[in-house]
Scaffold this active site. Structure first.
Site, PDB file in Angstrom:
ATOM      1  N   VAL A  68       2.161   1.010   5.416  1.00 47.26           N
ATOM      2  CA  VAL A  68       0.912   1.011   6.175  1.00 47.26           C
ATOM      3  C   VAL A  68       0.564   2.437   6.563  1.00 47.26           C
ATOM      4  O   VAL A  68       1.401   3.160   7.102  1.00 47.26           O
ATOM      5  CB  VAL A  68       1.017   0.128   7.441  1.00 47.26           C
ATOM      6  N   ALA A 113       2.030   6.680   9.672  1.00 49.76           N
ATOM      7  CA  ALA A 113       2.311   5.705   8.615  1.00 49.76           C
ATOM      8  C   ALA A 113       3.688   5.093   8.875  1.00 49.76           C
ATOM      9  O   ALA A 113       4.458   5.592   9.698  1.00 49.76           O
ATOM     10  CB  ALA A 113       2.267   6.362   7.236  1.00 49.76           C
ATOM     11  N   LYS A 114       3.992   4.013   8.184  1.00 47.50           N
ATOM     12  CA  LYS A 114       5.301   3.372   8.323  1.00 47.50           C
ATOM     13  C   LYS A 114       5.505   2.445   7.138  1.00 47.50           C
ATOM     14  O   LYS A 114       4.543   1.978   6.521  1.00 47.50           O
ATOM     15  CB  LYS A 114       5.375   2.563   9.622  1.00 47.50           C
ATOM     16  N   GLY A 115       6.766   2.168   6.824  1.00 48.86           N
ATOM     17  CA  GLY A 115       7.068   1.281   5.721  1.00 48.86           C
ATOM     18  C   GLY A 115       8.284   0.427   6.000  1.00 48.86           C
ATOM     19  O   GLY A 115       9.044   0.690   6.940  1.00 48.86           O
TER      20      GLY A 115
END
Length: 301
Positions: A68, A113-115
């Site tokens: 994201v 952001a992040k995953g």
């Protein structure tokens, strides 16, 4: 006003629901900038990917992965990748939004952001873990890059995972791209101090809060919930400053010692499969009793 997002159903106590409430609380203080609050309430981009791999026994397993990008107005997205069986799109969305806020708050030229992947890495062999990492990297490779979005270690990921991600991305683009991730091993261009950086940040924050409150860290009682890379490093630094670590809790349980836990012995044990509860230098108590331990500083790591 804009429509609410259709692909998540946040509750007041869920990650994204918590984030939305935080935005609402600060809107009255934003002045002319308040018109941008709705932009903060929706991610720029959310990618869901299938991560299929062949297991060691020949079976084909599928895992769900996310990346994201909440906001990249200030620069490339920045945020970790976590491997955990309970990670959700909503959780990753909230974490990416908090990365937007964090990078802006300290004036770094990055966005948020992040995953994550819904997988328990402890149940995978090293070969399977590499396959999951490389396939996930290939799937999100269409939106990451040194100038667009830069992943990093997070829950259950480390320098080795970052090395595989960097190598996979580099192969796919046809050239070495060391800048696609941070948290790499030193020999691949990583930074000294990176492994302990987050835990050190927790310690510095706690130290400054104690200073403002007039609390002397020497002899202060510390309780740490979460004893992974962040919690154990923070505990170690507090102990070096003279504090006593009186309670720790990890995924295996809670250990208490009012006289202070011996971290030199506890930390190596906590990193084994047996976890903190196998440590003999304290009393193992039910997890609910962690909240009853008398302490001066509580660290929810």
């Amino acid at each position: 006003m804009s429509e609410k997002l259709s692909f998540v159903q946040p509750t007041p106590n869920s990650p994204w629901g918590t984030y939305l409430q935080q935005v609402d609380r600060v809107v009255p203080y934003l002045g002319d900038l308040a018109k941008w609050a709705e932009t903060l309430k929706r991610p720029k981009r959310a990618l869901i990917v299938d991560v299929p791999i062949e297991m060691d026994d020949g079976r084909i397993a599928h895992y769900e992965g996310y990346r994201v990008q909440h906001n990249m107005s200030r620069g490339p997205g920045k945020g970790g990748v976590r491997f955990h069986p309970d990670v959700t799109l909503e959780e990753v969305m909230a974490l990416s939004a908090w990365m937007t806020v964090k990078t802006a708050a300290v004036n770094l030229p990055y966005g948020g952001a992040k995953g994550g992947i819904r997988v328990d890495p402890k149940k995978l062999s090293l070969k399977e873990l590499e396959k999951v990492t490389r396939r996930y990297t290939s799937e999100i490779g269409i939106i990451i890059g040194p100038h667009t979005d830069i992943p990093a270690p997070d829950v259950n990921t480390n320098g080795q995972i970052m090395a595989w991600m960097m190598d996979t991305y580099s192969m796919n683009v046809g050239g070495t791209a060391t800048g696609v991730v941070t948290g790499k091993p030193l020999h691949l261009g990583g930074s000294l101090g990176r492994v302990k950086a987050t835990g050190r940040g927790v310690f510095v924050t706690g130290r400054e809060a104690a200073r403002r409150l007039g609390l002397d860290l020497r002899g202060a009682r510390i309780a740490v919930q979460g004893f992974g890379n962040v919690g154990s490093v923070a505990a170690e630094l507090f102990a070096e400053a003279g504090a006593k670590i009186v309670a720790v809790q990890d995924h295996t349980g809670t250990v208490v010692n009012e006289n202070g836990l011996d971290l030199e012995k506890l930390i190596p044990i906590s990193r084994t499969v047996a976890g903190c509860v196998s440590f003999k230098g304290g009393e193992v108590v039910p997890n609910e009793q962690f909240w009853d331990v008398a302490c001066d500083i509580l660290i929810p790591a």
